[in-house]
Design a protein around this motif. Structure first.
Motif, short mmCIF file in Angstrom:
data_model
loop_
_atom_site.label_atom_id
_atom_site.label_comp_id
_atom_site.label_asym_id
_atom_site.label_seq_id
_atom_site.Cartn_x
_atom_site.Cartn_y
_atom_site.Cartn_z
N ARG A 219 3.95 14.60 27.02
CA ARG A 219 3.97 13.24 26.50
C ARG A 219 4.45 13.22 25.05
O ARG A 219 5.23 12.34 24.65
CB ARG A 219 2.59 12.61 26.60
CG ARG A 219 2.50 11.19 26.00
CD ARG A 219 1.10 10.65 26.11
NE ARG A 219 0.71 10.45 27.50
CZ ARG A 219 0.95 9.35 28.19
NH1 ARG A 219 1.59 8.33 27.62
NH2 ARG A 219 0.56 9.25 29.45
N GLN A 223 7.65 11.24 23.64
CA GLN A 223 7.47 10.24 22.60
C GLN A 223 8.39 10.53 21.42
O GLN A 223 9.02 9.62 20.86
CB GLN A 223 6.02 10.21 22.12
CG GLN A 223 5.70 9.05 21.19
CD GLN A 223 5.80 7.72 21.89
OE1 GLN A 223 5.07 7.45 22.86
NE2 GLN A 223 6.71 6.85 21.43
N ARG A 247 5.98 9.68 35.68
CA ARG A 247 4.96 8.68 35.33
C ARG A 247 4.80 8.61 33.80
O ARG A 247 4.78 7.51 33.23
CB ARG A 247 3.62 9.04 35.99
CG ARG A 247 2.52 8.01 35.78
CD ARG A 247 1.24 8.42 36.49
NE ARG A 247 1.48 8.60 37.93
CZ ARG A 247 1.47 9.79 38.55
NH1 ARG A 247 1.27 10.89 37.84
NH2 ARG A 247 1.70 9.87 39.84
N THR A 248 4.72 9.76 33.17
CA THR A 248 4.57 9.79 31.71
C THR A 248 5.79 9.20 31.02
O THR A 248 5.68 8.48 30.02
CB THR A 248 4.35 11.24 31.25
OG1 THR A 248 3.18 11.77 31.88
CG2 THR A 248 4.17 11.31 29.74
N GLU A 251 5.65 5.51 31.12
CA GLU A 251 4.59 5.04 30.23
C GLU A 251 5.04 5.07 28.78
O GLU A 251 4.73 4.16 27.99
CB GLU A 251 3.33 5.89 30.42
CG GLU A 251 2.61 5.66 31.73
CD GLU A 251 1.43 6.61 31.91
OE1 GLU A 251 1.19 7.44 31.00
OE2 GLU A 251 0.75 6.53 32.96
N VAL A 252 5.76 6.11 28.40
CA VAL A 252 6.20 6.26 27.01
C VAL A 252 7.36 5.32 26.69
O VAL A 252 7.36 4.62 25.66
CB VAL A 252 6.61 7.73 26.73
CG1 VAL A 252 7.32 7.84 25.38
CG2 VAL A 252 5.39 8.63 26.77
N GLY A 254 8.71 2.88 28.80
CA GLY A 254 8.71 1.58 29.45
C GLY A 254 9.76 1.51 30.54
O GLY A 254 10.52 2.46 30.76
N LEU A 281 7.23 2.05 39.71
CA LEU A 281 6.75 1.88 38.34
C LEU A 281 7.48 0.75 37.61
O LEU A 281 7.21 0.50 36.43
CB LEU A 281 6.90 3.19 37.56
CG LEU A 281 6.02 4.36 38.04
CD1 LEU A 281 6.44 5.66 37.35
CD2 LEU A 281 4.54 4.07 37.78
#
Length: 448
Positions: A219, A223, A247-248, A251-252, A254, A281
């Motif tokens: 992550r 990022q 998935r990560t 999430e990071v 968008g 997602l």
């Protein structure tokens, strides 16, 4: 800016020593015999395509023009030849004044070719033409092999973008030439910055597994990359667990994440799973890029997969199993005397083992069928039949020593797409086969 000013290995001040020693010893002997100034015609061609290939691709012509212009024997080069006693002083004096002053004709870059096609024709004195043999073959054999592999990969990709990323798999200078040839053959971008700098090819690149491994968590790596390069970047998702990484990544970054890259595993299966996961997602516009030692067959096997782009390295820069186009450079005609108006006499090597050549200064045309699709490569000497006059292939590249056909790299790239489209549909088949067009010869001797 001259690339040589930066000290980068992408340019050279002289191409004069990109040659074999026998070219200079032949020159010395011809000067002594009084035959060096005989008007001569050399042709560059291949007797056969690599096994199973259906067409070849002309690439490297622009580099040839640069090489001919830079073929100069400066004091350093002459000093080397003198120190090694490779040629005598009279020959060194002749070389010191060398400037190619003849004519060069050739298939335009990006055009396709077949066995026997006179891909390039070099005309001038024997002395000035014979010296160019090795450098011309070196460039065209390499670049045409890469472009042919690139063309097959582009056909297999079916319009999806291809990224050239083979610099680490070949010599650093060959990598720059390979990126250029791949672009001519249909690739969209390169990872090699020297190729981008030297030839203006679009460049791309984001991160490798090392960047993920540098960070304490995947992550954190994602990022850092998004913070630096933006949400449109491409995140590498197969360092650890692909599903967790996807998935990560979303999430990071968008749902506007630009792309994910998959570099290992069963690409067909993984690509389907990743596409399904991205859609679930909400990242429906996020693209999938696949790499991992691809060739044209692997690319074709992914035709039904939800893949948006391919990155190709090793197989591309090695010609996908055929690293040379097997072109040769042969004297096909020469004058009987050194007089400028002396008539040309056809000459050719006669030998067994498939190395026989056809003499005479040749033209070439691609005869189309009623739908404009090529049906034969016609190579001839003497007058051009009227019905073929509008289908001639050779164009003048150098006139009286001056380059007259330099062009932007996008021109041969577009030309190749058009040339391939005018071939029979079987040309793009990846199965082994004979050249898609037969070569027909029309010679004066046969009365044609």
């Amino acid at each position: 800016m001259d690339t040589a000013d930066l000290g980068l290995p992408v340019d050279v001040p002289s191409t004069a020593l990109f040659t074999d020693q026998y070219e200079l010893t032949m020159l010395q002997a011809a000067l002594k015999a009084g035959t060096a100034e005989r008007r001569s015609v050399f042709e560059l061609f291949t007797r056969r395509l690599p096994e199973g290939r259906r067409y070849g691709v002309v690439a490297g012509t622009g580099r040839v023009l640069d090489a001919v212009e830079n073929f100069r024997f400066d004091e350093g080069v002459l000093g080397f030849l003198r120190e090694r006693k490779i040629v005598d002083e009279a020959t060194l004096k002749w070389l010191g004044d060398y400037r190619f002053s003849g004519d060069i004709w050739g298939y335009p870059e990006g055009e396709v070719y077949f066995p026997g096609s006179p891909i390039m024709r070099v005309e001038g004195t024997f002395a000035e033409c014979v010296l160019l043999e090795t450098v011309l073959l070196s460039i065209l054999n390499h670049d045409s092999a890469i472009a042919a592999a690139a063309s097959r990969m582009a056909s297999a990709a079916g319009g999806r973008p291809l990224i050239e990323m083979g610099a680490r798999r070949t010599h650093e200078l060959a990598a720059v030439a390979a990126a250029r040839a791949a672009y001519v053959g249909g690739f969209s971008t390169t990872s090699d910055l020297a190729a981008g700098f030297r030839y203006g090819i679009p460049t791309v690149g984001t991160s490798a597994h090392a960047f993920t491994l540098l960070h304490d968590r995947e992550r954190d790596a994602f990022q850092a990359q998004v913070d630096t390069l933006g949400r449109g970047t491409t995140l590498l998702v197969d360092t650890y667990d692909v599903a967790e990484a996807v998935r990560t990544a979303v999430e990071v970054a968008g749902p506007d994440l630009g792309a994910v890259r998959i570099d290992s595993g069963d690409l067909l299966l993984v690509a389907h799973r990743v596409r399904h996961q991205l859609d679930e997602l909400g990242a429906t516009n996020t693209k999938i890029v696949v790499t991992s030692d691809l060739d044209e067959y692997a690319i074709a096997s992914l035709a039904a997969a939800p893949v948006d782009a391919y990155g190709v390295g090793t197989q591309l820069v090695t010609g996908s199993g055929h690293p040379t186009a097997s072109m040769v450079y042969k004297l096909v005609a020469r004058a009987e005397t050194t007089g400028p108006q002396a008539p040309l006499v056809s000459v050719a090597k006669k030998s067994s083992g498939g190395k026989t050549s056809i003499g005479g200064r040749k033209w070439a045309a691609r005869r189309p069928d009623g739908d404009g699709v090529g049906e034969a490569e016609v190579v001839g000497t003497g007058p051009v039949p009227p019905e073929l006059a509008d289908h001639l292939l050779l164009v003048q590249l150098v006139k009286g020593g001056d380059v007259v056909a330099r062009e932007a790299l996008d021109v041969p790239r577009d030309r190749h797409i058009a040339a391939r489209a005018r071939l029979p549909l079987s040309a793009t088949q990846l199965s082994r086969g004979e050249p898609v067009l037969p070569t027909e010869y029309l010679t004066e001797r046969s009365g044609s």
